[in-house]
Design a protein around this motif. Sequence first.
Motif, short mmCIF file in Angstrom:
data_model
loop_
_atom_site.label_atom_id
_atom_site.label_comp_id
_atom_site.label_asym_id
_atom_site.label_seq_id
_atom_site.Cartn_x
_atom_site.Cartn_y
_atom_site.Cartn_z
N VAL A 44 -0.35 -6.51 -11.81
CA VAL A 44 -0.31 -5.40 -10.86
C VAL A 44 -1.04 -5.83 -9.58
O VAL A 44 -0.52 -5.68 -8.47
CB VAL A 44 -0.93 -4.12 -11.45
N ALA A 45 -2.24 -6.39 -9.76
CA ALA A 45 -3.02 -6.85 -8.60
C ALA A 45 -2.29 -7.99 -7.87
O ALA A 45 -2.26 -8.03 -6.63
CB ALA A 45 -4.40 -7.31 -9.06
N LYS A 46 -1.68 -8.88 -8.63
CA LYS A 46 -0.94 -9.99 -8.03
C LYS A 46 0.26 -9.48 -7.23
O LYS A 46 0.53 -9.97 -6.13
CB LYS A 46 -0.48 -10.96 -9.14
N SER A 47 0.94 -8.48 -7.75
CA SER A 47 2.06 -7.87 -7.03
C SER A 47 1.60 -7.29 -5.70
O SER A 47 2.23 -7.51 -4.66
CB SER A 47 2.69 -6.74 -7.85
N ARG A 48 0.49 -6.57 -5.74
CA ARG A 48 -0.05 -5.98 -4.50
C ARG A 48 -0.48 -7.06 -3.52
O ARG A 48 -0.21 -6.97 -2.32
CB ARG A 48 -1.23 -5.07 -4.83
N GLN A 49 -1.17 -8.08 -4.03
CA GLN A 49 -1.68 -9.14 -3.16
C GLN A 49 -0.52 -9.87 -2.48
O GLN A 49 -0.57 -10.11 -1.27
CB GLN A 49 -2.53 -10.11 -3.99
N LEU A 54 2.56 -10.78 2.38
CA LEU A 54 3.84 -10.93 3.08
C LEU A 54 3.92 -10.00 4.28
O LEU A 54 4.25 -10.42 5.39
CB LEU A 54 5.01 -10.67 2.13
N TYR A 55 3.60 -8.73 4.06
CA TYR A 55 3.67 -7.76 5.16
C TYR A 55 2.67 -8.07 6.27
O TYR A 55 2.99 -7.92 7.45
CB TYR A 55 3.49 -6.33 4.66
N ALA A 56 1.48 -8.51 5.90
CA ALA A 56 0.48 -8.86 6.93
C ALA A 56 1.01 -10.00 7.80
O ALA A 56 0.89 -9.96 9.03
CB ALA A 56 -0.84 -9.25 6.27
N ASN A 57 1.61 -11.01 7.18
CA ASN A 57 2.19 -12.11 7.94
C ASN A 57 3.35 -11.63 8.80
O ASN A 57 3.46 -11.99 9.97
CB ASN A 57 2.68 -13.22 7.01
N TRP A 58 4.22 -10.83 8.22
CA TRP A 58 5.39 -10.36 8.95
C TRP A 58 4.99 -9.52 10.16
O TRP A 58 5.59 -9.62 11.22
CB TRP A 58 6.30 -9.55 8.04
N GLN A 59 3.95 -8.69 10.01
CA GLN A 59 3.51 -7.86 11.13
C GLN A 59 2.93 -8.69 12.27
O GLN A 59 2.86 -8.23 13.39
CB GLN A 59 2.53 -6.80 10.63
N GLN A 60 2.54 -9.92 11.96
CA GLN A 60 2.05 -10.85 12.98
C GLN A 60 3.14 -11.84 13.39
O GLN A 60 2.85 -12.86 14.00
CB GLN A 60 0.83 -11.61 12.46
N SER A 61 4.38 -11.53 13.01
CA SER A 61 5.54 -12.39 13.30
C SER A 61 5.41 -13.79 12.70
O SER A 61 5.90 -14.77 13.26
CB SER A 61 5.79 -12.48 14.81
N TYR A 97 4.50 -0.74 6.85
CA TYR A 97 4.01 -0.78 5.47
C TYR A 97 2.54 -0.37 5.44
O TYR A 97 1.73 -0.82 6.25
CB TYR A 97 4.16 -2.21 4.92
N ARG A 98 2.20 0.51 4.47
CA ARG A 98 0.81 0.97 4.32
C ARG A 98 0.23 0.63 2.96
O ARG A 98 -0.98 0.67 2.77
CB ARG A 98 0.76 2.48 4.52
#
Length: 155
Positions: A44-49, A54-61, A97-98
Motif C-alpha cells: 500500500v505504501a509502495k503504491s502511494r510512493q 510519478l505525479y510530482a515529476n509530471w507536475q515539474q514536467s 493530483y492530491r
Amino acid sequence: MLKMKISRAILCSIAVILFFGELSQASSILFVRVPEDRINREYVAKSRQITDSLYANWQQSKFEPLSSEFTPEMQKGLTPQMQRQAFEQIRSIFGDYRGMELVEVLKPRFLFPRGTIYRFKGVYSKSQQPEIRVVFDSSGKVSGMWLKFWKDELQ
C-alpha cells in the motif's frame, strides 16, 4: 438439419457472450477481496510512493523512463512520451493530483489472472474521484497501473 445447427451455434454464442459479460462485471468470480487485517501495508505504501513520485515529476514536467520497480513490459509501454500524454489527459479531466485512499485489495482466485490488485480512489482538484489501480506481480514489481472512472465493481 442446417437450421438446427445454426440455432445451436447462435444459442452457444449467446451463452458465451453472457458468460463472459458476467465475468467482466463480477470481480468475485476471478478475484477474492483480501481481509483488512491481511493486507500487505508495505505494498500500500509502495503504491502511494510510486504514484506520488510519478505525479510530482509530471507536475515539474519531468517525464523519465520508469525505474526498476516496474516490470520490463511496463517500462516499455509507459514511455516518457506516453507519460506526458497521459498526464495532460488526466489533468484536463480530473485536475491536479492530491493523493489517494485505499479502497480494497484483490487477489486472484485461480492461476490466471496473475497479480495482486490495489484499488485506490484518487483525490484530485476537480470533484470526480477516479480509480487508481496498481497491480504487483509475484516478485513485487508494478505490472499494471491504471486510472479509470470509478466503478464499485472491478472492471
